[in-house]
Design a protein around this motif. Structure first.
Motif, mmCIF file in Angstrom:
data_model
loop_
_atom_site.group_PDB
_atom_site.id
_atom_site.type_symbol
_atom_site.label_atom_id
_atom_site.label_comp_id
_atom_site.label_asym_id
_atom_site.label_seq_id
_atom_site.Cartn_x
_atom_site.Cartn_y
_atom_site.Cartn_z
ATOM 1 N N GLY A 1 0.815 -1.210 0.000
ATOM 2 C CA GLY A 1 0.000 0.000 0.000
ATOM 3 C C GLY A 1 0.846 1.257 0.000
ATOM 4 N N LEU A 2 1.993 1.220 0.698
ATOM 5 C CA LEU A 2 2.888 2.374 0.698
ATOM 6 C C LEU A 2 3.476 2.623 -0.686
ATOM 7 N N VAL A 3 3.863 1.561 -1.366
ATOM 8 C CA VAL A 3 4.420 1.710 -2.717
ATOM 9 C C VAL A 3 3.382 2.316 -3.660
ATOM 10 N N LYS A 4 2.147 1.843 -3.558
ATOM 11 C CA LYS A 4 1.098 2.352 -4.440
ATOM 12 C C LYS A 4 0.662 3.772 -4.066
ATOM 13 N N SER A 5 1.004 4.224 -2.873
ATOM 14 C CA SER A 5 0.591 5.554 -2.414
ATOM 15 C C SER A 5 1.626 6.627 -2.691
ATOM 16 N N TYR A 6 2.663 6.294 -3.436
ATOM 17 C CA TYR A 6 3.731 7.265 -3.634
ATOM 18 C C TYR A 6 3.265 8.487 -4.426
ATOM 19 N N GLY A 7 2.231 8.344 -5.214
ATOM 20 C CA GLY A 7 1.728 9.493 -5.971
ATOM 21 C C GLY A 7 1.317 10.640 -5.062
ATOM 22 N N VAL A 8 0.740 10.310 -3.905
ATOM 23 C CA VAL A 8 0.348 11.350 -2.957
ATOM 24 C C VAL A 8 1.590 12.028 -2.382
ATOM 25 N N LEU A 9 2.626 11.244 -2.076
ATOM 26 C CA LEU A 9 3.869 11.810 -1.559
ATOM 27 C C LEU A 9 4.616 12.606 -2.631
ATOM 28 N N PHE A 10 4.503 12.166 -3.866
ATOM 29 C CA PHE A 10 5.219 12.831 -4.952
ATOM 30 C C PHE A 10 4.733 14.275 -5.131
ATOM 31 N N ALA B 1 11.805 11.317 7.131
ATOM 32 C CA ALA B 1 11.181 12.544 7.637
ATOM 33 C C ALA B 1 12.215 13.589 8.046
ATOM 34 N N PHE B 2 13.473 13.156 8.266
ATOM 35 C CA PHE B 2 14.507 14.082 8.725
ATOM 36 C C PHE B 2 15.563 14.368 7.653
ATOM 37 N N MET B 3 15.379 13.843 6.446
ATOM 38 C CA MET B 3 16.372 14.044 5.401
ATOM 39 C C MET B 3 16.279 15.454 4.812
ATOM 40 N N PRO B 4 17.389 16.133 4.619
ATOM 41 C CA PRO B 4 17.335 17.526 4.139
ATOM 42 C C PRO B 4 17.120 17.650 2.637
ATOM 43 N N ASN B 5 17.378 16.582 1.868
ATOM 44 C CA ASN B 5 17.246 16.675 0.412
ATOM 45 C C ASN B 5 16.789 15.332 -0.140
ATOM 46 N N LEU B 6 16.493 15.342 -1.445
ATOM 47 C CA LEU B 6 15.999 14.127 -2.087
ATOM 48 C C LEU B 6 17.099 13.101 -2.309
ATOM 49 N N GLN B 7 18.347 13.521 -2.376
ATOM 50 C CA GLN B 7 19.427 12.559 -2.513
ATOM 51 C C GLN B 7 19.490 11.623 -1.307
ATOM 52 N N SER B 8 19.371 12.200 -0.137
ATOM 53 C CA SER B 8 19.348 11.370 1.071
ATOM 54 C C SER B 8 18.069 10.548 1.151
ATOM 55 N N LEU C 1 -3.244 12.612 6.459
ATOM 56 C CA LEU C 1 -2.151 12.929 7.381
ATOM 57 C C LEU C 1 -1.292 14.079 6.862
ATOM 58 N N LEU C 2 -1.094 14.157 5.552
ATOM 59 C CA LEU C 2 -0.334 15.284 4.982
ATOM 60 C C LEU C 2 -1.041 16.607 5.196
ATOM 61 N N ASN C 3 -2.348 16.604 5.016
ATOM 62 C CA ASN C 3 -3.104 17.844 5.235
ATOM 63 C C ASN C 3 -3.129 18.243 6.699
ATOM 64 N N GLN C 4 -3.086 17.254 7.573
ATOM 65 C CA GLN C 4 -3.193 17.526 9.003
ATOM 66 C C GLN C 4 -1.843 17.885 9.611
ATOM 67 N N TYR C 5 -0.773 17.156 9.241
ATOM 68 C CA TYR C 5 0.520 17.329 9.909
ATOM 69 C C TYR C 5 1.633 17.786 8.969
ATOM 70 N N GLY C 6 1.445 17.681 7.672
ATOM 71 C CA GLY C 6 2.496 18.039 6.735
ATOM 72 C C GLY C 6 3.425 16.869 6.445
ATOM 73 N N PHE C 7 4.374 17.121 5.551
ATOM 74 C CA PHE C 7 5.269 16.044 5.117
ATOM 75 C C PHE C 7 6.192 15.629 6.265
#
Length: 227
Positions: free
Chosen positions: A88-97, A157-164, A221-227
């Motif tokens: 479910g997490l893999v299929k939900s990446y569109g929301v995170l993207f 959640a604590f990574m400063p950039n997309l490379q990490s 959860l994104l709308n409530q707490y953010g990324f």
């Protein structure tokens, strides 16, 4: 002289016959000496016959008989839960993207590689997970995968950039997903024989249930707490 010669010939003939008899007797004694006792042969046969059923019993005790129910349904349920969260997490990446595009607009191309790395790593870990299940234990492998996936998501959640985040969310989480889901599929097939199709349907339906539910939950959860 003729009579003397005949008597000598008769005596020699008698000696030869006695020697032949003695030789036959010696040969007979040697044959009896090296001949196996019929009673011993029968005893050996009885010992072998008595050992064979015991070996069969031991072999039957080592064979695992699928229960086709009972505790097996809990195994299938555990596999359902593992697939619910991981797939479910893999299929939900569109929301995170969408959230990543807003936060890191300069690295959009790299953000698109994260789900590819996650899926590739998860599938590549399947044979490794199978080998670890054979050598160790399916429970330990599932626990290890769950810890890796949880650590990858938490560190992201604590990574400063997309490379990490590519390393944590893509590679580390993908490795945990591969280790956490493979043992459940293996055990479900092991615990069922006649009802294996129904058990596999219950197990694999966790992917569909997670793909339908988690995007809604993650969006909330994104709308409530953010990324």
């Amino acid at each position: 002289a003729v009579v003397s010669t005949q008597s000598t010939w008769v005596e020699n003939t008698g000696l030869l016959e006695r020697e032949k008899k003695d030789l036959k007797g010696s040969i007979t004694q040697l044959e009896n000496l090296f001949k196996e006792d019929p009673l011993l042969e029968e005893d050996e046969k009885n010992i072998v016959t008595d050992d064979e059923p015991q070996a069969d019993v031991d072999h039957e005790e080592d064979v695992f008989v699928p229960p086709d129910g009972g505790y097996g349904w809990f195994v299938s349920l555990g596999a359902f839960i593992a697939l619910f969260w991981t797939a479910g997490l893999v299929k939900s990446y569109g929301v995170l993207f969408a959230e990543m595009m807003r936060m890191y607009p300069e690295s959009i191309s790299l953000a698109s590689w994260i789900p590819a790395a996650m899926t590739t790593t998860a599938l590549a870990m399947a044979p490794i997970a199978s080998a670890l299940c054979q050598k160790l234990n399916c429970r330990y492998v599932t626990l290890l995968g769950s810890l890796l996936a949880s650590a990858g998501i938490t560190l992201s959640a604590f990574m400063p950039n997309l490379q990490s985040m590519f390393v944590t969310l893509g590679v580390l989480t993908g490795a945990g997903i591969g280790l956490a889901t493979t043992p459940g599929i293996i055990l479900t097939a092991r615990y069922f024989d006649k009802r294996r199709s129904m058990a596999n349907a219950l197990c694999l339906s966790g992917t569909a249930a997670g793909s339908f539910t988690l995007p809604i939950l993650i969006g909330h959860l994104l709308n409530q707490y953010g990324f």
